[in-house]
Scaffold this active site. Structure first.
Site, PDB file in Angstrom:
ATOM      1  N   LYS A 162      16.156 -44.237   8.558  1.00  0.00           N
ATOM      2  CA  LYS A 162      16.217 -42.990   7.792  1.00  0.00           C
ATOM      3  C   LYS A 162      15.526 -41.860   8.547  1.00  0.00           C
ATOM      4  O   LYS A 162      16.087 -40.759   8.708  1.00  0.00           O
ATOM      5  CB  LYS A 162      15.564 -43.166   6.426  1.00  0.00           C
ATOM      6  CG  LYS A 162      15.640 -41.933   5.536  1.00  0.00           C
ATOM      7  CD  LYS A 162      14.753 -42.062   4.313  1.00  0.00           C
ATOM      8  CE  LYS A 162      13.290 -41.864   4.672  1.00  0.00           C
ATOM      9  NZ  LYS A 162      12.393 -41.843   3.510  1.00  0.00           N
ATOM     10  N   ASP A 170      17.883 -41.360   1.735  1.00  0.00           N
ATOM     11  CA  ASP A 170      16.623 -41.592   1.030  1.00  0.00           C
ATOM     12  C   ASP A 170      16.943 -41.896  -0.434  1.00  0.00           C
ATOM     13  O   ASP A 170      18.106 -42.094  -0.796  1.00  0.00           O
ATOM     14  CB  ASP A 170      15.685 -40.394   1.171  1.00  0.00           C
ATOM     15  CG  ASP A 170      16.205 -39.146   0.459  1.00  0.00           C
ATOM     16  OD1 ASP A 170      17.335 -39.168  -0.071  1.00  0.00           O
ATOM     17  OD2 ASP A 170      15.473 -38.140   0.430  1.00  0.00           O
TER      18      ASP A 170
END
Length: 216
Positions: free
Chosen positions: A121, A139
């Protein structure tokens, strides 16, 4: 509605509603953004922005950060989540930048994820924001919003599966901005608790809002 049509309508809405969409983390160079994103894990951008000015002032470069210790950095970041681990990650990240990357933030997923504290991420955020690559960072906001709207099926139960599905349908040139669209929509409209469905411009397209209409 076919999936392609849904994506087109959602992207069109966001382009009109949020023509400017960017990270809310404060930074002035790739190194600062990398530090800020590492700190933002399970922590709000607002909290991160409160503590980074003094950190960036005293440790403005990878070389400076690499020369200190996690114990010192802990005192700067003690008010955020998981400060012990993040302090270790920041110093280790800076040391690797200096040792293996000549103090420069790398631009590939493979290289970025070698750095301590940098997962997929975080690496995708850096690739997207700094290097303008078509990388989708998933996220909690992106995961929640994309499922609620119906952009991804319920079978996408992981961030990676969600990322891959979104990448199949979002035009490459829109991916960096779409990442922020989904985050900001989740942060201010489609919140985890008490989503503002009555104020949402996607009401009528969104899978969850249509469920509500059917129940009524």
């Amino acid at each position: 509605m076919k999936k392609k049509e849904l994506y087109e309508k959602v992207m069109t809405y966001f382009e009109k509603a949020m023509p400017i969409a960017q990270t809310e983390l404060n930074y002035s160079n790739p190194f600062e953004l990398l530090v800020a994103v590492i700190l933002s894990a399970q922590c709000t951008d607002k909290r991160v922005n409160l503590i980074t000015p003094s950190l960036f002032h005293d440790y403005p470069t990878p070389e400076a950060l690499a020369s200190t210790t996690p114990e010192v950095i802990f005192e700067y970041i003690r008010s955020i989540s998981y400060p012990n681990n993040k302090a270790k990650h920041l110093v280790g990240m800076a040391q690797m930048l200096v040792k293996e990357f000549q103090g420069e933030v790398p631009d590939t997923l493979e290289q970025l994820t070698k750095l301590p504290g940098v997962g997929r991420k975080t690496a995708n955020v850096i690739q997207s924001v700094v290097f303008h690559k078509a990388a989708m960072a998933v996220d909690t906001h992106v995961f929640r919003v994309s499922h609620r709207i119906g952009l991804v099926p319920s079978t996408c139960t992981t961030p990676l599966a969600t990322e891959k599905h979104l990448m199949k349908y979002i035009p490459e040139e829109l991916v960096p901005k779409a990442h922020h669209w989904l985050i900001l929509h989740g942060r201010y409209v489609c919140m985890a608790r008490n989503p503002q469905c009555s104020e949402c411009g996607l009401n009528g397209l969104c899978k969850e809002s249509l469920k509500t209409v059917i129940r009524k």
